[in-house]
Structures are given as structure tokens and as C-alpha cells.
Design an enzyme around this catalytic site. Structure first.
Site, PDB file in Angstrom:
ATOM      1  N   HIS A   1     -10.912  20.802  92.107  1.00 28.39           N
ATOM      2  CA  HIS A   1     -10.955  21.176  90.696  1.00 28.39           C
ATOM      3  C   HIS A   1     -11.289  20.022  89.773  1.00 28.39           C
ATOM      4  O   HIS A   1     -11.504  20.223  88.584  1.00 28.39           O
ATOM      5  CB  HIS A   1      -9.600  21.752  90.267  1.00 28.39           C
ATOM      6  CG  HIS A   1      -8.558  20.692  90.078  1.00 28.39           C
ATOM      7  ND1 HIS A   1      -7.906  20.119  91.130  1.00 28.39           N
ATOM      8  CD2 HIS A   1      -8.091  20.069  88.964  1.00 28.39           C
ATOM      9  CE1 HIS A   1      -7.066  19.208  90.679  1.00 28.39           C
ATOM     10  NE2 HIS A   1      -7.157  19.149  89.372  1.00 28.39           N
TER      11      HIS A   1
HETATM   12  C1  UD1 Z   1      -5.955  19.818  84.364  1.00 35.95           C
HETATM   13  C2  UD1 Z   1      -5.703  18.314  84.323  1.00 35.95           C
HETATM   14  C3  UD1 Z   1      -5.752  17.740  85.740  1.00 35.95           C
HETATM   15  C4  UD1 Z   1      -4.818  18.496  86.652  1.00 35.95           C
HETATM   16  C5  UD1 Z   1      -5.161  19.970  86.598  1.00 35.95           C
HETATM   17  C6  UD1 Z   1      -4.265  20.792  87.488  1.00 35.95           C
HETATM   18  C7  UD1 Z   1      -6.515  17.141  82.339  1.00 35.95           C
HETATM   19  C8  UD1 Z   1      -7.504  16.185  81.838  1.00 35.95           C
HETATM   20  N1  UD1 Z   1      -6.728  17.621  83.557  1.00 35.95           N
HETATM   21  O1  UD1 Z   1      -7.287  20.010  84.824  1.00 35.95           O
HETATM   22  O2  UD1 Z   1      -5.354  16.395  85.701  1.00 35.95           O
HETATM   23  O3  UD1 Z   1      -4.977  18.020  87.965  1.00 35.95           O
HETATM   24  O4  UD1 Z   1      -5.026  20.419  85.238  1.00 35.95           O
HETATM   25  O5  UD1 Z   1      -4.725  22.095  87.602  1.00 35.95           O
HETATM   26  O6  UD1 Z   1      -5.565  17.451  81.655  1.00 35.95           O
HETATM   27  N2  UD1 Z   1      -8.784  27.449  82.831  1.00 35.95           N
HETATM   28  C9  UD1 Z   1      -8.531  28.797  82.843  1.00 35.95           C
HETATM   29  N3  UD1 Z   1      -7.227  29.189  82.916  1.00 35.95           N
HETATM   30  C10 UD1 Z   1      -6.196  28.293  82.968  1.00 35.95           C
HETATM   31  C11 UD1 Z   1      -6.482  26.926  82.940  1.00 35.95           C
HETATM   32  C12 UD1 Z   1      -7.781  26.512  82.868  1.00 35.95           C
HETATM   33  O7  UD1 Z   1      -9.414  29.627  82.812  1.00 35.95           O
HETATM   34  O8  UD1 Z   1      -5.042  28.733  83.042  1.00 35.95           O
HETATM   35  C13 UD1 Z   1     -10.196  27.021  82.762  1.00 35.95           C
HETATM   36  C14 UD1 Z   1     -10.685  26.957  81.328  1.00 35.95           C
HETATM   37  O9  UD1 Z   1     -12.027  27.233  81.312  1.00 35.95           O
HETATM   38  C15 UD1 Z   1     -10.481  25.498  81.003  1.00 35.95           C
HETATM   39  C16 UD1 Z   1     -10.854  24.852  82.317  1.00 35.95           C
HETATM   40  O10 UD1 Z   1     -10.331  25.751  83.305  1.00 35.95           O
HETATM   41  O11 UD1 Z   1     -11.242  25.076  79.920  1.00 35.95           O
HETATM   42  C17 UD1 Z   1     -10.294  23.498  82.538  1.00 35.95           C
HETATM   43  O12 UD1 Z   1      -8.894  23.514  82.299  1.00 35.95           O
HETATM   44  P1  UD1 Z   1      -8.182  22.169  81.781  1.00 35.95           P
HETATM   45  O13 UD1 Z   1      -6.746  22.431  81.553  1.00 35.95           O
HETATM   46  O14 UD1 Z   1      -8.971  21.599  80.676  1.00 35.95           O
HETATM   47  O15 UD1 Z   1      -8.375  21.179  82.999  1.00 35.95           O
HETATM   48  P2  UD1 Z   1      -8.063  21.360  84.535  1.00 35.95           P
HETATM   49  O16 UD1 Z   1      -9.357  21.301  85.249  1.00 35.95           O
HETATM   50  O17 UD1 Z   1      -7.151  22.522  84.817  1.00 35.95           O
END
Ligand code: UD1
Length: 368
Positions: free
Chosen positions: A207
Site C-alpha cells: 500500500h
Molecule cells: C496511511 C499512512 C501509512 C500507513 C497506512 C496504513 C500516511 C502518510 N500514510 O497510508 O503510513 O502505513 O495508512 O494503512 O499517513 N482510502 C479509502 N478508505 C480508507 C482509507 C483510505 O478509500 O478508509 C483511500 C483514499 O482514496 C485515500 C487513500 O486510500 O485518499 C490513501 O489513504 P491515506 O490515509 O491518505 O494513506 P494510506 O495509504 O492509507
């Protein structure tokens, strides 16, 4: 007078770290914990299932600040958290790990002059292309109390000029949660859902932005995983970010292909831990999963060039493979041949880290 400690969590790994700390603090009657969820992770599988599995109470405050760019997400959490901190006026703000919510909370608390404790302080990958590394560096500079999981984290904080008496080596809070859950998790026999037997499969998680946002890297990693899956079936709980990127890059059909790569929805905590504990090996780019594989003694192939969990490599079970498919396959082959094993668990990864944190906080804040 009660002592108010406000904990800020936002993303999946935060929940795993906060749960044992909240539990340990509950033993101190003068302590009143307030739980704030920023909403960074908002899908049911990414958030509420985890809360239920971990026995976390419903958040006292939910900021609903999910999604967006790094700046957008960080700023949104900051704007929504500020009035909450002003209303609660806690005696201490506790932040966990290295996600954007961690950084945002530390910035807001610091500007309001509120003391900050950082759980899982001091880790460094020394790779500033990782957003988490920036979050770690800045959070550590703003926090006044540092709880570290490993001795090398103490060294990193010393190099950053942080006074030794502000640093407490307490061990890994993820081990508290994992060791408390692994028996129940294993009893679920999660692998049977996909017709697999314990020891007869591997696990893949992917991820990290650096791996999934670039279509060429993502497709090379999936190709490498597919080659490993020719040797042993791989269960692949797909993070929403990865699913989105695969769809955007036209890679989604790979998952439907009749290979040993079995894509499934993100799993809850207990299901994931059960799956991991019964696996022959794990391929991952997650920091947390590297640490968890060391705790349960499952060989890990890390799909990154560097790790902030250096100790997992030193313990023997974790190989840093990077993203080159040949290297990934070679590392997986070594693990499958039984040539890779965790020979020890790091010191203080014993299930009592949160109790040590609570004891320090009791001293610092006079919890009595
Ligand atoms: C985040 C953390 C990472 C951690 C990971 C665990 C940062 C910079 N990154 O990454 O360190 O290892 O969480 O999972 O904070 N999304 C959904 N549903 C959700 C969550 C995310 O659809 O419940 C999608 C959205 O499009 C979102 C994207 O995933 O914009 C990225 O989510 P984000 O929380 O920004 O970063 P992660 O890749 O989850």
C-alpha cells in the site's frame, strides 16, 4: 482533579498502538482519557472493524477529515482538531506512529502550548521520499516525551539533539496488542475461507505510496508476487489505495487471473493476525507488518529498500528485497527453503510496553 490525556488516532496502525495504552491508563483512577479519531481512515474495514476487534471505545470526538492530498489531509485534520483541543484543554496530547494524523496533531498541540507524548518515537528509515519519515522527524522535534520501541530509536533521538531524560525505551506497543490477540485470532482459521491450510500459503500486503502510485513499480511488484504465487498461494488483502491505483493503471484484471494470487478485501485485525500467524511467509511494504511478522516468527520479505524497523532484520527473519522482481523471488525462495528464521524477539517486545508507558505518565503527571 482528574488528569486529562487526549489521544489522537487516524489510521489503521494508530488504532493497534493506541488500544493497549488506553487499557493501561484505565488502571489509574485519576486519569481521564479522551479519544479523538481524525477520520483519516474511514472505510468500515479500515476503521470500525478495527475498533471492534481491538476493544477500543467509540471515539469521544470524530473529525471526519479523511482523504485528500498530503497537504489537504494534514491541513484538514489541523483545522478540525484545533477547536477540539481548545475545548478539552488536555494535560497531555498523545500521538502514535508516523501517519499524517500524527504530524497534524503534533503541530496543532505544539502551537497551543500543550505537552505532547509520542508513542513509537525515534524510528528512522533515513529515506525522506517516504512521507512517514517526514512525519516522524517533525513529530519527534515537537514532542516533549518520547516512548521508543527499540534501542536504535533512542540513538536516533540522541542524534537529533533530544535530551536523554525525555526518552523512554518501553518496547513495542504493537506486541502488546498482538500477543494478547494471537491465540483467539489463530483459532478463527481464517485461511480456510480460501481453501488453504496453515503453513500452506503466504500473505502479501502492498500500500505504500512509493510502491503503488507509480504504475511501473506497481505492475513489477505484482508480477513478482505472481511469480512467488506459482510456488505457494498468496492471500492479498488489498488496501483501498492499492485497489484504486490498480484500477487506474488497468492492472485490476491481474487479480481475477487464475494465478495463486488471491486478492481479498482488507481484513479486520483479528482476521489479519490469524492469517499472518499461520503463514509460511509474508511479502509486505508495511512497517507494522514487518514488526508483526517478527513477533509471530514468520519470515518476512520487505518490498522496500530501507526500513525503519532495523531490528527486524537484525533478528534474522526480515529480508529487505526492494522492488526488483528477481530479488523479491530470490528472497521468497530462501524463506520457503527454510533458510530464513527469526532467532529472537527484540528486547521489551514482551506485551508490557503500554504498562511501562502508563507508569512513566503516572510519574510525570502525578496520576497516583
Ligand atoms: C496511511 C499512512 C501509512 C500507513 C497506512 C496504513 C500516511 C502518510 N500514510 O497510508 O503510513 O502505513 O495508512 O494503512 O499517513 N482510502 C479509502 N478508505 C480508507 C482509507 C483510505 O478509500 O478508509 C483511500 C483514499 O482514496 C485515500 C487513500 O486510500 O485518499 C490513501 O489513504 P491515506 O490515509 O491518505 O494513506 P494510506 O495509504 O492509507
Amino acid at each position: 482533579m482528574p488528569v486529562k490525556i487526549l489521544h489522537v488516532v487516524g489510521a489503521r496502525p494508530n488504532f493497534v498502538k493506541a488500544a493497549p495504552v488506553l487499557r493501561a491508563l484505565a488502571a489509574y483512577p485519576r486519569c481521564r482519557s479522551v479519544l479523538v479519531h481524525t477520520g483519516q481512515h474511514y472505510d468500515r474495514e479500515m476503521s470500525s472493524v478495527l475498533f471492534a476487534d481491538l476493544g477500543l471505545p467509540d471515539p469521544d470526538e470524530h473529525l471526519g477529515a479523511g482523504g485528500g492530498t498530503h497537504a489537504g489531509q494534514t491541513a484538514e485534520v489541523m483545522v478540525r482538531l484545533e477547536p477540539v483541543l481548545l475545548a478539552h484543554r488536555p494535560d497531555l496530547v498523545v500521538v502514535f506512529g508516523d501517519v499524517n494524523s500524527t504530524l497534524a496533531a503534533a503541530l496543532v498541540a505544539a502551537k497551543l502550548g500543550l505537552p505532547i507524548a509520542h508513542v513509537e518515537a525515534g524510528l528512522r528509515s533515513f529515506d525522506r521520499t517516504m512521507p512517514e519519515e517526514i512525519n516522524r522527524v517533525v513529530t519527534d522535534l515537537l514532542a516533549g516525551l518520547h516512548f521508543t520501541p527499540t534501542a536504535d530509536a533512542d540513538d536516533n533521538l540522541r542524534s537529533a539533539g533530544i535530551a536523554a531524560d525525555r526518552v523512554h525505551l518501553v518496547g513495542n506497543v504493537m506486541a502488546d496488542t498482538l500477543l494478547g490477540a494471537v491465540a483467539e485470532a489463530r483459532a478463527r482459521r481464517v485461511c480456510r475461507r480460501w481453501g488453504l491450510d496453515e503453513g500452506g500459503y503466504g500473505v502479501l500486503t502492498l500500500h505504500r505510496a512509493g510502491n503503488v502510485d507509480d504504475p511501473a513499480t506497481l505492475s513489477a511488484l505484482l508480477a513478482a508476487a505472481a511469480r512467488v504465487a506459482e510456488r505457494i498461494p498468496l492471500v492479498f488483502p488489498v488496501h483501498p489505495r492499492t485497489r484504486l491505483r490498480m484500477a487506474e493503471s488497468g492492472l485490476a484484471p491481474l487479480l481475477g487471473a487464475p494465478t495463486g494470487l488471491c486478492a481479498v478485501e482488507p481484513l479486520g485485525y483479528l482476521d489479519f493476525v490469524g492469517l499472518l500467524a499461520g503463514a509460511r511467509l509474508v511479502l509486505t511494504d508495511s512497517g507494522g507488518v514487518q514488526a508483526e511478522s517478527t513477533i509471530v516468527g514468520v519470515p518476512c520479505v520487505t518490498l522496500r529498500e530501507r526500513t525503519e524497523w532495523v531490528v527486524t532484520v537484525e533478528c534474522g527473519g526480515n529480508q529487505l528485497a526492494g522492488t526488483d522482481p528477481d530479488r523479491v523471488l530470490a528472497c521468497a525462495e530462501r524463506a520457503l527453503a527454510g533458510a530464513v528464521a527469526c532467532h529472537s524477539r527484540p528486547p521489551l517486545w514482551d506485551g508490557r510496553a503500554a504498562k511501562r508507558i502508563a507508569a512513566v505518565l503516572a510519574r510525570e503527571l502525578g496520576l497516583g
